[in-house]
Design a protein around this motif. Structure first.
Motif, PDB file in Angstrom:
ATOM      1  N   ALA A 162       0.836  -1.211   0.000  1.00  0.00           N
ATOM      2  CA  ALA A 162       0.000   0.000   0.000  1.00  0.00           C
ATOM      3  C   ALA A 162       0.864   1.252   0.000  1.00  0.00           C
ATOM      4  O   ALA A 162       0.565   2.233  -0.690  1.00  0.00           O
ATOM      5  CB  ALA A 162      -0.940  -0.023   1.206  1.00  0.00           C
ATOM      6  N   TRP A 163       1.937   1.220   0.776  1.00  0.00           N
ATOM      7  CA  TRP A 163       2.842   2.374   0.866  1.00  0.00           C
ATOM      8  C   TRP A 163       3.526   2.647  -0.474  1.00  0.00           C
ATOM      9  O   TRP A 163       3.526   3.778  -0.963  1.00  0.00           O
ATOM     10  CB  TRP A 163       3.874   2.098   1.962  1.00  0.00           C
ATOM     11  CG  TRP A 163       5.055   3.008   1.983  1.00  0.00           C
ATOM     12  CD1 TRP A 163       5.106   4.305   2.386  1.00  0.00           C
ATOM     13  CD2 TRP A 163       6.396   2.662   1.604  1.00  0.00           C
ATOM     14  NE1 TRP A 163       6.383   4.794   2.279  1.00  0.00           N
ATOM     15  CE2 TRP A 163       7.198   3.803   1.811  1.00  0.00           C
ATOM     16  CE3 TRP A 163       6.990   1.489   1.128  1.00  0.00           C
ATOM     17  CZ2 TRP A 163       8.564   3.815   1.538  1.00  0.00           C
ATOM     18  CZ3 TRP A 163       8.342   1.496   0.855  1.00  0.00           C
ATOM     19  CH2 TRP A 163       9.121   2.647   1.054  1.00  0.00           C
ATOM     20  N   SER A 164       4.092   1.618  -1.077  1.00  0.00           N
ATOM     21  CA  SER A 164       4.788   1.806  -2.354  1.00  0.00           C
ATOM     22  C   SER A 164       3.813   2.184  -3.458  1.00  0.00           C
ATOM     23  O   SER A 164       4.158   2.943  -4.377  1.00  0.00           O
ATOM     24  CB  SER A 164       5.569   0.552  -2.731  1.00  0.00           C
ATOM     25  OG  SER A 164       4.712  -0.568  -2.866  1.00  0.00           O
ATOM     26  N   ALA A 165       2.564   1.690  -3.379  1.00  0.00           N
ATOM     27  CA  ALA A 165       1.554   2.068  -4.368  1.00  0.00           C
ATOM     28  C   ALA A 165       1.223   3.554  -4.263  1.00  0.00           C
ATOM     29  O   ALA A 165       1.025   4.233  -5.286  1.00  0.00           O
ATOM     30  CB  ALA A 165       0.298   1.222  -4.172  1.00  0.00           C
ATOM     31  N   SER A 166       1.172   4.072  -3.031  1.00  0.00           N
ATOM     32  CA  SER A 166       0.913   5.510  -2.851  1.00  0.00           C
ATOM     33  C   SER A 166       2.054   6.339  -3.433  1.00  0.00           C
ATOM     34  O   SER A 166       1.810   7.368  -4.083  1.00  0.00           O
ATOM     35  CB  SER A 166       0.743   5.822  -1.361  1.00  0.00           C
ATOM     36  OG  SER A 166      -0.407   5.209  -0.841  1.00  0.00           O
ATOM     37  N   LEU A 167       3.282   5.911  -3.205  1.00  0.00           N
ATOM     38  CA  LEU A 167       4.427   6.626  -3.762  1.00  0.00           C
ATOM     39  C   LEU A 167       4.414   6.565  -5.286  1.00  0.00           C
ATOM     40  O   LEU A 167       4.747   7.552  -5.964  1.00  0.00           O
ATOM     41  CB  LEU A 167       5.729   6.043  -3.218  1.00  0.00           C
ATOM     42  CG  LEU A 167       6.011   6.291  -1.736  1.00  0.00           C
ATOM     43  CD1 LEU A 167       7.282   5.570  -1.300  1.00  0.00           C
ATOM     44  CD2 LEU A 167       6.134   7.785  -1.441  1.00  0.00           C
ATOM     45  N   HIS A 168       4.064   5.412  -5.828  1.00  0.00           N
ATOM     46  CA  HIS A 168       3.983   5.276  -7.286  1.00  0.00           C
ATOM     47  C   HIS A 168       2.921   6.218  -7.844  1.00  0.00           C
ATOM     48  O   HIS A 168       3.119   6.855  -8.896  1.00  0.00           O
ATOM     49  CB  HIS A 168       3.662   3.830  -7.663  1.00  0.00           C
ATOM     50  CG  HIS A 168       3.558   3.602  -9.133  1.00  0.00           C
ATOM     51  ND1 HIS A 168       4.664   3.529  -9.955  1.00  0.00           N
ATOM     52  CD2 HIS A 168       2.468   3.444  -9.953  1.00  0.00           C
ATOM     53  CE1 HIS A 168       4.270   3.330 -11.202  1.00  0.00           C
ATOM     54  NE2 HIS A 168       2.940   3.277 -11.226  1.00  0.00           N
ATOM     55  N   GLU A 169       1.780   6.324  -7.149  1.00  0.00           N
ATOM     56  CA  GLU A 169       0.720   7.237  -7.590  1.00  0.00           C
ATOM     57  C   GLU A 169       1.208   8.680  -7.560  1.00  0.00           C
ATOM     58  O   GLU A 169       0.905   9.461  -8.469  1.00  0.00           O
ATOM     59  CB  GLU A 169      -0.507   7.070  -6.698  1.00  0.00           C
ATOM     60  CG  GLU A 169      -1.684   7.932  -7.135  1.00  0.00           C
ATOM     61  CD  GLU A 169      -2.901   7.799  -6.232  1.00  0.00           C
ATOM     62  OE1 GLU A 169      -3.917   8.467  -6.512  1.00  0.00           O
ATOM     63  OE2 GLU A 169      -2.831   7.038  -5.240  1.00  0.00           O
TER      64      GLU A 169
END
Length: 426
Positions: A162-169
Motif C-alpha cells: 500500500a505504501w509503495s503504491a501511494s508513492l507510485h501514484e
C-alpha cells in the motif's frame, strides 16, 4: 559656678570627636556585618518584583519581559493558568501559577544550566529529557535508539504494498502535471553509527549485528519503479571515505556534507534537472552551529563544548545561466534542512517551499511551512501552512522532493498529505 560649667562644656567639646568617631566605627561595623543580609534581601526583592513584572506583561507585551541572556533550548512555554472554580479547588490553578512564575524568573535558565552542568560533569549523563550520551560523547535522541533496538527484520507485505503504491501514484500524478519527483530516505544516527550507542541502550550488546530493516522497503520501491535516493545506503558507502563523521557528535541530524551528498544524488536522479547537477566543496568548520549542535543545545549546559569536528560546504564552480528561477516543493521532516541548504549551491538555485513536520511541546506533530529565496541557506520566511497554500505551492512547483526518515518510514503523514494534494490539482 560659671567656671565649672565652662569646664564641663570644654570637656564635652574635647570628648565629642572621639565619641563621634566611635559611633561612626560602630555603625560602619554594624553595616558591614549585615551586608550579606541586605544583599540577600535585595536579591529576593528583585526576583519577586521581576516575576511580578514578567507575569504582568507576558500575555500582551511579551517583548517587555526581563529575560536571561541565554534562554533555555527545548523548554516548552508554560501553558496559561486555568482560572476556573473547579481548577482552583483541585489545585491545578495554583500549580500552573507556581510553574509559570518559576519559569518566568530571570534566574531560571542559569539555575537549570548549573544543575545540568553538575550532573554532566560529575556523572557524564544527560539531565535533558530524551537526550542520551553514547561512546566518545556522542549524543543521541532516545526515540531513534528505541526504534533501532526494536528492529527484528520483519515487515508487513500488505502495508509495504500500500505504501509503495501511494508513492507510485505520487510519481505518476507529478509526471502527468509536468513535474519531476524524487523520494528520499534519510538516515538515523542510531542505526548508522550503532557502534557509538550508549551502554544503557537496550540493544547495546548487539548493536552492530542488528537485522537490516530497509531491505524489504528497497525491494518495494524498486518493484514500484520509484525514483528514490537511499540516504542510509549513501551514509554506509561514504562513512569510511569521509575524513569527518557524517553525523556530528552533538547533533541528531546528518551534517552539511551528508545533506549535500543526498542532494547531489537527488539532482542526478532528476530527469533534466531544472536546478542542474549539484557539485560542492567541503572543509572543516571552525565550530559546530545550527543542526550540528541541536542535541548539545538541548543539554542546556553552562559550558557546552562545540569544538568537535564537523564540516562546511561551498559551491563548486560558477552559477549556471538560468532562464528562470526553478521552484522546489520539499515535504518531509527536519533532515531536509541540510539537504535544502545544499540545494542553494546548485547551478540554478531554486525558490524552496519547505513543508515539514515537527514535534511540539505536548508531543504532537505540527506542520510548518517556510519559504527560502534562491540562494538562502537559512530557514527563510515562515508562512501559513494551510491546504490552500500547499495546493498553490504544488501547482507552481517544477519538482517535488518527498522525505521520510528510516526510523518512521512508511508511517509518516507526508505521503498521505502529498497524495491528497496532488489529487486536488486540476
Amino acid at each position: 559656678m560659671d567656671r565649672r560649667v565652662e569646664k564641663d562644656q570644654a570637656e564635652l567639646r574635647a570628648a565629642a570627636p572621639a565619641f563621634l568617631s566611635a559611633a561612626r566605627a560602630f555603625l560602619k561595623s554594624l553595616t558591614f556585618a549585615r551586608l550579606p543580609i541586605f544583599g540577600c534581601a535585595g536579591f529576593i526583592a528583585f526576583l519577586f518584583l521581576a516575576n511580578l513584572w514578567n507575569f504582568a506583561v507576558e500575555r500582551d507585551w511579551p517583548k517587555l519581559r526581563i529575560r536571561s541572556a541565554s534562554p533555555l533550548a527545548g523548554v516548552a512555554k508554560p501553558k496559561p493558568a486555568p482560572w476556573t472554580f473547579d481548577a482552583f479547588l483541585s489545585g491545578e490553578t495554583q500549580k500552573a501559577v507556581s510553574t509559570n512564575l518559576g519559569r518566568m524568573s530571570p534566574v531560571f535558565p542559569i539555575s537549570v544550566r548549573a544543575k545540568n552542568q553538575l550532573v554532566f560533569s560529575l556523572f557524564s549523563v544527560s539531565a535533558a529529557p530524551g537526550v542520551m550520551i553514547g561512546r566518545s560523547g556522542q549524543l543521541f535522541e532516545d526515540i531513534y535508539i528505541n526504534e533501532f533496538c526494536a528492529r527484528d527484520g520483519g515487515s508487513d507485505p500488505s502495508h509495504l504494498s500500500a505504501w509503495s503504491a501511494s508513492l507510485h501514484e505520487i510519481q505518476e500524478m507529478a509526471q502527468a502535471h509536468g513535474k519531476s519527483f524524487v523520494y528520499l530516505i534519510s538516515p538515523s544516527k542510531a542505526a548508522r553509527y550503532a557502534e557509538d550507542l550508549p551502554k544503557s541502550a537496550p540493544c547495546a550488546a548487539r548493536a552492530t549485528v542488528m537485522p537490516e530493516k530497509l531491505a524489504p522497503y528497497r525491494a518495494a520501491l524498486d518493484e514500484a519503479q520509484l525514483r528514490y535516493v537511499d540516504g542510509p545506503a549513501l551514509i554506509a558507502a561514504e562513512k569510511s571515505r569521509q575524513p569527518i563523521a557524517l553525523f556530528p557528535r552533538g547533533g541528531s541530524h546528518w551534517n552539511s556534507v551528508g545533506g549535500a551528498l543526498a542532494m547531489r544524488d537527488v539532482t542526478r536522479a532528476l530527469p533534466a534537472s531544472p536546478i542542474g547537477v549539484l557539485d560542492f566543496t567541503s572543509a572543516p568548520a571552525p565550530e559546530a552551529v545550527g543542526t550540528d549542535r541541536d542535541l548539545l543545545d538541548l543539554l542546556n549546559l553552562l559550558w557546552p563544548d562545540a569544538s568537535y569536528p564537523t564540516s562546511a560546504i561551498g559551491r563548486a564552480g560558477e552559477k549556471g545561466d538560468c532562464a528562470r528561477t526553478p521552484r522546489l516543493l520539499a515535504l518531509g521532516g527536519s533532515f531536509l534542512h541540510q539537504v535544502l541548504a545544499a540545494a542553494t549551491l546548485a547551478p540554478c538555485p531554486p525558490q524552496i517551499d519547505y513543508w515539514f513536520y515537527m514535534r511540539t511541546a505536548d508531543n504532537t506533530i505540527e506542520l510548518g511551512h517556510y519559504r527560502r529565496a534562491p540562494g538562502d541557506a537559512s530557514n527563510g520566511e515562515r508562512l501559513q501552512a494551510t491546504s490552500q497554500e500547499l495546493d498553490e505551492n504544488l501547482a507552481d512547483a517544477d519538482f517535488i522532493l518527498l522525505e521520510e526518515n528510516e526510523a518512521g518510514i512508511s508511517t509518516t503523514k507526508q505521503v498521505t498529505h502529498l497524495v491528497e494534494a496532488l489529487r486536488r490539482l486540476p
